[in-house]
Design a protein around this motif. Structure first.
Motif, short mmCIF file in Angstrom:
data_model
loop_
_atom_site.label_atom_id
_atom_site.label_comp_id
_atom_site.label_asym_id
_atom_site.label_seq_id
_atom_site.Cartn_x
_atom_site.Cartn_y
_atom_site.Cartn_z
N MET A 216 0.87 -1.16 -0.15
CA MET A 216 0.16 0.15 -0.16
C MET A 216 0.48 1.16 0.13
SD MET A 216 -2.63 1.38 2.57
CE MET A 216 -3.32 -0.49 3.13
N SER A 217 0.58 1.96 -0.55
CA SER A 217 1.22 3.16 -1.09
C SER A 217 0.96 4.55 -0.17
CB SER A 217 1.35 3.94 -2.47
OG SER A 217 0.36 4.49 -2.79
N LYS A 218 1.47 5.50 0.79
CA LYS A 218 1.77 6.31 0.98
C LYS A 218 1.18 7.38 0.61
CE LYS A 218 6.20 6.08 3.49
NZ LYS A 218 6.99 7.12 3.39
N THR A 219 0.34 7.08 -0.47
CA THR A 219 0.20 8.17 -1.07
C THR A 219 -1.95 7.61 -0.79
OG1 THR A 219 -0.17 7.26 -3.45
CG2 THR A 219 1.15 8.98 -2.88
N ASP A 220 -1.73 6.39 -0.31
CA ASP A 220 -3.12 6.10 -0.06
C ASP A 220 -4.07 6.35 0.57
OD1 ASP A 220 -3.27 4.60 -2.60
OD2 ASP A 220 -2.62 2.30 -1.20
N THR A 221 -3.80 7.04 1.71
CA THR A 221 -3.68 7.20 3.38
C THR A 221 -3.12 8.89 3.80
OG1 THR A 221 -1.75 6.31 4.02
CG2 THR A 221 -4.06 4.96 3.98
N LYS A 222 -2.18 9.43 2.67
CA LYS A 222 -1.78 10.89 3.25
C LYS A 222 -3.38 11.66 2.78
CE LYS A 222 2.09 13.97 1.91
NZ LYS A 222 2.35 14.17 0.42
N TYR A 223 -2.79 12.13 4.24
CA TYR A 223 -3.71 13.87 4.24
C TYR A 223 -3.55 14.74 2.63
CZ TYR A 223 -5.48 18.29 5.56
OH TYR A 223 -6.35 19.34 5.11
N MET A 224 -4.63 14.92 2.29
CA MET A 224 -4.32 16.17 1.51
C MET A 224 -5.62 17.36 1.56
SD MET A 224 -4.77 13.15 -2.74
CE MET A 224 -5.90 12.72 -1.30
N PRO A 225 -4.50 17.95 1.74
CA PRO A 225 -5.61 19.31 1.77
C PRO A 225 -6.63 19.31 1.07
CG PRO A 225 -2.92 19.56 2.39
CD PRO A 225 -3.35 18.30 1.81
N THR B 225 -14.45 5.07 0.55
CA THR B 225 -14.36 4.04 0.10
C THR B 225 -12.96 3.72 -0.06
OG1 THR B 225 -16.03 4.45 -1.90
CG2 THR B 225 -13.72 2.74 -2.70
N SER B 226 -11.77 4.68 0.27
CA SER B 226 -10.48 4.43 0.11
C SER B 226 -10.49 3.52 2.22
CB SER B 226 -10.04 5.86 0.38
OG SER B 226 -9.47 6.76 -0.88
N ILE B 227 -11.14 5.02 2.72
CA ILE B 227 -11.32 4.18 4.36
C ILE B 227 -11.15 1.86 4.09
CG2 ILE B 227 -12.12 3.91 6.73
CD1 ILE B 227 -12.58 6.49 6.31
N ILE B 228 -12.42 1.64 3.21
CA ILE B 228 -13.05 0.70 3.39
C ILE B 228 -12.05 -0.86 2.54
CG2 ILE B 228 -15.24 -1.11 2.05
CD1 ILE B 228 -16.64 1.65 3.15
N ILE B 229 -11.38 -0.17 1.44
CA ILE B 229 -10.32 -0.89 0.75
C ILE B 229 -8.84 -1.15 1.55
CG2 ILE B 229 -9.34 -0.62 -1.37
CD1 ILE B 229 -11.70 0.00 -2.67
N ASN B 230 -8.66 0.17 2.25
CA ASN B 230 -7.70 -0.42 2.84
C ASN B 230 -7.65 -1.15 4.24
OD1 ASN B 230 -5.88 2.03 1.41
ND2 ASN B 230 -6.08 3.80 2.30
N GLY C 79 -8.10 -8.22 5.53
CA GLY C 79 -8.57 -9.43 5.12
C GLY C 79 -9.94 -9.61 5.34
N GLY C 80 -10.42 -8.35 6.84
CA GLY C 80 -11.57 -8.18 7.02
C GLY C 80 -11.77 -6.51 7.69
N PHE C 81 -13.22 -6.87 8.33
CA PHE C 81 -13.34 -4.83 8.24
C PHE C 81 -14.75 -5.02 9.17
CE2 PHE C 81 -16.52 -1.15 8.11
CZ PHE C 81 -15.60 -1.06 7.21
N GLY D 72 -16.53 9.05 -7.42
CA GLY D 72 -15.45 9.66 -6.34
C GLY D 72 -15.02 8.37 -5.92
N ALA D 73 -15.38 7.53 -5.99
CA ALA D 73 -14.68 5.65 -4.93
C ALA D 73 -14.22 5.58 -6.04
CB ALA D 73 -16.24 4.81 -5.08
N LEU D 74 -14.05 5.54 -7.79
CA LEU D 74 -12.86 5.05 -8.73
C LEU D 74 -11.47 5.65 -8.44
CD1 LEU D 74 -14.96 4.75 -11.50
CD2 LEU D 74 -14.31 2.39 -10.32
N GLY D 75 -12.11 7.40 -7.64
CA GLY D 75 -10.84 8.18 -7.53
C GLY D 75 -9.84 7.53 -6.72
N TYR D 76 -10.05 6.25 -5.96
CA TYR D 76 -9.45 5.31 -5.16
C TYR D 76 -8.11 4.86 -5.85
CZ TYR D 76 -7.55 1.56 -2.30
OH TYR D 76 -6.40 0.50 -1.88
N PHE D 77 -9.07 4.16 -7.07
CA PHE D 77 -7.75 3.86 -8.43
C PHE D 77 -7.59 4.38 -8.87
CE2 PHE D 77 -11.64 1.38 -7.33
CZ PHE D 77 -11.15 -0.26 -6.62
N LEU D 78 -7.85 5.39 -9.26
CA LEU D 78 -7.42 6.59 -10.40
C LEU D 78 -5.67 6.81 -9.75
CD1 LEU D 78 -7.03 8.26 -13.03
CD2 LEU D 78 -8.41 9.59 -11.29
N VAL D 79 -6.09 7.62 -8.24
CA VAL D 79 -5.16 8.13 -7.37
C VAL D 79 -3.63 7.23 -7.21
CG1 VAL D 79 -4.73 9.17 -5.25
CG2 VAL D 79 -6.60 9.94 -6.20
#
Length: 686
Positions: free
Chosen positions: A1-10, A52-57, A63-65, A213-220
C-alpha cells in the motif's frame, strides 16, 4: 500500500470549501450561481472517494472489516452536529412557524433524525408542495442520502472483495455506478409524472456520483506523478465544476447527464494531488479552514436562510445576504468547535459504544418531539401567549399597517370586521385546500362523458373548463352560476398539469399515460366532441405568459377546427411567496396576503405585455380578475377574503368560497359577455 493511499490531502478540504460555497451562494440568491446546487454532488464525490479508500485499505490490509468501529465513527462524525442543529432549529421553529408549517416541520424533524428525510421530501414533492422557504430542514435530504450510502457501501464492498478479490472491488464499484446511471436514463426516457423529484431525492439515482468518487481510489493509486498532467487535471476539473455552477439552473433534469461534468471535475481535482494550482488555490489555509467547517456550515446555513427570510421579509437583498452570510458563519464556527470536533476526535476507549448509544438516544428524542409536532394540529395554543414569528411585525410593520400608518397590536388584528383574529389550525387549512375539489368529485369529466349520471351531454349548452391547476377555480366559479341550470353541462378537462403536449398543424395529443392525459387529449381531439362543444372556459395561472404558449396553441387549433366554439379566457390573480394562510396566522390579518413584500406575482397588464401571439389574434372574451376583484386594479385594493374564506389558502389557488365569489361577480358585472358566449342570462336564474 502506497503512502498516497492514506496521506492527508489538504486540497480535498479546499474542494469541500468550493462545494459548500457553491451551495451557500446559490441558496443566498447570488446572481450567476444558478447551478450552485451541484456543490452537494461534489460532496458526494468526495465522500465516495474517502469512504471507499477507508474501506478498501482496511479490507486489503486485514482481510476483514470492523463494521462496528466504522459505524461508531460515522455516528460520532455526523449525528452530534446534526442533532444539535435539529434542537436549535426546533426552538426557532416553535417560536416562528405557523401551524401548518410546524406540522410539516415535525414530520421533517422525525425523518431527519432517522436519516430518511430524502424519502419524506420525495413523497411530499409535487405541484402543491409547500415552498422550500418554509422548510428549515429541507437541506437534510442530502445528509440522509449520504447516510444511506454509508449504511450499504461497506457491506457491498466487503462482499465484492470476499467473492471476487481485488478485481471485484473495482468492477463492483464500476457496475454499481453504471447501473445507477442506467436507472437515471430509463427514468428520464420514461418521463413519468414527477420523475424529476424521483431523480433528485431517491438514493439509487445518486449512487453513480458516489461511484465516480470511489473510482478515484484506483485513479489516485495508479496516476503517474507528472506535474504537467496534474496541472492539466486541476484546470480541467475546476473548469467543469465552474461551468456547471454557472450554466445549470433550477428545473434542469438532475442528476443524470447534467451531473457528469461537476462529478468528473471533482474527481479530477481530487486526483491532481501534485498540482501547484491545487496547492495554491485549494490547499491554502483559508480554503482548508472553510473545508474543515464545511459540514457545520452546511448544517446551519439553510435554517438561517429560512428564518432570515421570515424575519427580514421587507429588507433589501443586500441586508438579507449580509445577515445570512454572517449568521451562517458564526453559527457554523460555534457548531464546529463546540460540538463537531469534540465528538469526532474523542479519544477511543473500551466504552466507545456508550457515547454512540447516547447519541442515538438523543436522535430518538428528536423523533418523539417531531411526532408530537406532527400530531398537534400546529400547536395553536401558542397564540394565547405569543404570535409565532411576531418579530416580523416589528421589522415589516407596513404589511399590516392601518391607513393611519399605525401598526395594530395582535389583539387588534382582524381578518373581517365582524370576527376577531383566530389562528387557523393545520387541519383547518388542509380542509380548506381540499374543499376546492369537492364540486369536481361528482362532476362531468372529459374522460367520463358516457356516464349519464355525471354528464348531461344532451343539454343545449356544453361548456368545457380547460386549464392548468387553476382549472378548478373556473369550475367552482361557473358551478356557482350554472351548477343547477338544467340547460348547461359543465365538463372538467382535469387540468393539463403533468401532461406532455404534442402539437401539430391541426392536431394536439399527449403521450403521457399517467393521469389519463393521453385519453383526455384524445377525446379533446375528436371531431365528435368538438362539434358538440359550445363554450371553452380557459383559466390558467400566468395564463398569458410564455409558460402557457402551448395551451394557447391548443385553443387556436380547437377554434380552427370548430369556428362556432366560443372561448372565455380568465386572467390570473395574486401569488404570494408564502402561503396566504401562514401570512394570516403570522400577521393576524388577510391583508398581509396583498402586501407588496409578500406578493411575487401581480400582473394586471397581462394581455398588454404578453409575447404569446394567439393572445392578440384569437377571438375570445377576456375576463380580468384584477378588474373584478381589485379596486382600480391596484394591489392594495385587491380582495383577499370572501364568503368566509381567504382568496387562497396556499400561494395562488383560489379557495372554493373565493371562487364562488368570483362567479357571483361574473354574473353581476359580466352578464352581457356570458350571454354573448351563448350561456343563459345569469339574472334570470333562480
Amino acid at each position: 500500500m502506497s503512502k498516497t493511499d492514506t496521506k492527508y490531502m489538504p486540497h480535498v478540504d479546499g474542494l469541500r470549501c468550493v462545494a459548500v460555497m457553491a451551495v451557500l451562494l446559490f441558496h443566498f440568491g447570488v446572481p450567476g450561481m444558478g447551478g450552485g446546487y451541484v456543490g452537494v454532488d461534489i460532496f458526494f464525490v468526495i465522500s465516495g472517494y474517502l469512504i471507499t479508500s477507508i474501506i478498501i485499505n482496511e479490507v486489503l490490509g486485514t482481510g476483514g472489516f470492523d463494521f462496528r468501529s466504522f459505524y461508531v465513527r460515522r455516528i460520532r462524525r455526523i449525528l452530534p452536529a446534526l442533532i444539535t442543529t435539529l434542537i436549535v432549529t426546533t426552538i426557532f421553529a416553535l417560536i416562528s412557524l405557523t401551524p401548518t408549517d410546524l406540522v410539516a416541520y415535525g414530520r421533517s424533524l422525525l425523518a431527519s433524525a432517522i436519516s430518511l428525510s430524502n424519502l419524506l421530501f420525495w413523497s411530499d414533492s409535487g405541484y402543491f408542495d409547500a415552498a422550500a422557504q418554509t422548510k428549515p430542514l429541507l437541506h437534510t435530504w442530502s445528509l440522509s442520502v449520504e447516510e444511506q450510502f454509508y449504511l450499504i457501501w461497506p457491506a457491498f464492498l466487503y462482499f465484492c472483495y470476499r467473492g471476487f478479490g481485488k478485481r471485484g472491488l473495482f468492477w463492483g464499484i464500476a457496475g454499481a455506478g453504471l447501473a445507477s446511471f442506467a436507472a437515471n436514463y430509463l427514468l428520464v426516457a420514461a418521463r413519468d409524472v414527477d420523475f424529476r423529484s424521483d431523480l433528485f431525492f431517491l438514493p439509487h439515482y445518486r449512487v453513480f456520483e458516489f461511484a465516480i468518487g470511489a473510482l478515484g481510489y484506483f485513479l489516485v493509486k495508479r496516476l503517474p506523478s507528472s506535474r504537467p498532467l496534474h496541472e492539466a487535471m486541476m484546470v480541467l476539473g475546476m473548469g467543469l465544476m465552474i461551468y456547471s455552477i454557472i450554466v445549470l439552473k433550477e428545473g434542469d433534469v438532475f442528476p443524470y447527464v447534467n451531473a457528469i461534468a461537476p462529478c468528473l471535475g471533482a474527481l479530477l481535482v481530487i486526483a491532481a494531488r501534485d498540482s501547484t494550482g491545487a496547492r495554491l488555490l485549494l490547499g491554502n489555509r483559508v480554503a482548508v479552514w472553510f473545508g474543515k467547517i464545511s459540514y457545520s456550515l452546511y448544517l446551519t446555513h439553510w435554517p438561517v436562510v429560512v428564518f432570515v427570510g421570515q424575519y427580514m421579509l421587507a429588507a433589501s437583498w443586500g441586508m438579507r445576504f449580509a445577515a445570512m452570510a454572517s449568521l451562517s458563519l458564526v453559527t457554523a464556527i460555534g457548531l464546529h468547535y463546540l460540538i463537531e470536533v469534540r465528538f469526532r476526535y474523542a479519544k477511543p476507549s473500551g466504552r466507545a459504544g456508550v457515547p454512540a448509544r447516547r447519541i442515538l438516544v438523543a436522535a430518538m428524542l428528536c423523533c418523539v418531539v417531531g411526532a408530537s409536532f406532527f400530531l398537534s394540529d400546529g400547536m395553536t395554543w401558542r397564540y394565547r401567549y405569543f404570535i409565532p414569528g411576531a418579530m416580523a411585525h416589528e421589522r415589516s410593520g407596513e404589511m399590516v399597517a392601518t391607513s393611519s400608518g399605525k401598526v395594530p397590536s395582535p389583539s387588534e388584528m382582524k381578518h373581517d370586521e365582524s370576527e376577531p383574529f383566530k389562528p387557523l389550525g393545520a387541519a383547518e387549512i388542509e380542509a380548506g385546500k381540499a374543499r376546492r375539489f369537492e364540486a369536481l368529485a361528482g362532476a362531468c369529466n372529459i374522460s367520463s362523458l358516457e356516464d349519464p349520471v355525471a354528464c348531461a351531454v344532451d343539454r343545449p349548452v356544453q361548456v368545457l373548463i380547460f386549464g392548468n391547476s387553476h382549472e378548478p377555480d373556473a369550475f367552482n366559479a361557473f358551478d356557482e352560476i350554472y351548477g343547477k341550470d338544467p340547460r348547461v353541462n359543465l365538463i372538467s378537462f382535469g387540468t393539463v398539469n403533468d401532461c406532455e403536449v404534442v402539437l401539430g398543424d391541426a392536431l394536439y395529443s399527449s403521450p403521457t399515460t399517467q393521469l389519463a392525459c393521453d385519453k383526455r387529449f384524445s377525446t379533446l381531439n375528436s371531431d365528435r366532441f368538438l362539434q358538440a362543444l359550445d363554450v371553452v372556459v380557459y383559466n390558467t395561472h400566468q395564463g398569458f405568459d410564455p409558460v402557457a404558449r402551448d395551451l394557447w396553441r391548443v385553443l387556436e387549433i380547437l377554434k380552427k377546427r370548430n369556428p362556432s366554439i366560443k372561448i372565455m379566457a380568465i386572467g390570473s390573480y395574486l401569488q404570494t411567496a408564502t402561503e396566504c394562510a401562514s401570512l394570516y396566522n403570522r400577521y393576524g390579518t388577510y391583508d398581509a396576503c396583498r402586501a407588496p413584500e409578500a406578493v411575487n406575482y401581480f400582473n394586471p397588464d397581462e394581455r398588454v405585455n404578453t409575447t404569446v401571439p394567439q393572445v392578440k389574434t384569437l377571438d375570445y372574451v377576456y375576463v380580468s380578475k384584477y378588474e373584478l376583484l381589485c379596486k382600480e386594479q391596484k394591489l392594495q385594493g385587491c380582495l383577499v377574503y370572501a364568503n368566509g374564506e381567504p382568496a387562497f389558502y396556499d400561494q395562488h389557488h383560489l379557495s372554493r368560497g373565493f371562487a364562488r365569489y368570483l362567479g357571483q361577480k361574473l354574473a353581476e358585472q359580466r352578464a352581457a359577455e356570458l350571454i354573448e358566449l351563448g350561456l343563459p342570462d345569469p339574472a334570470k336564474l333562480n
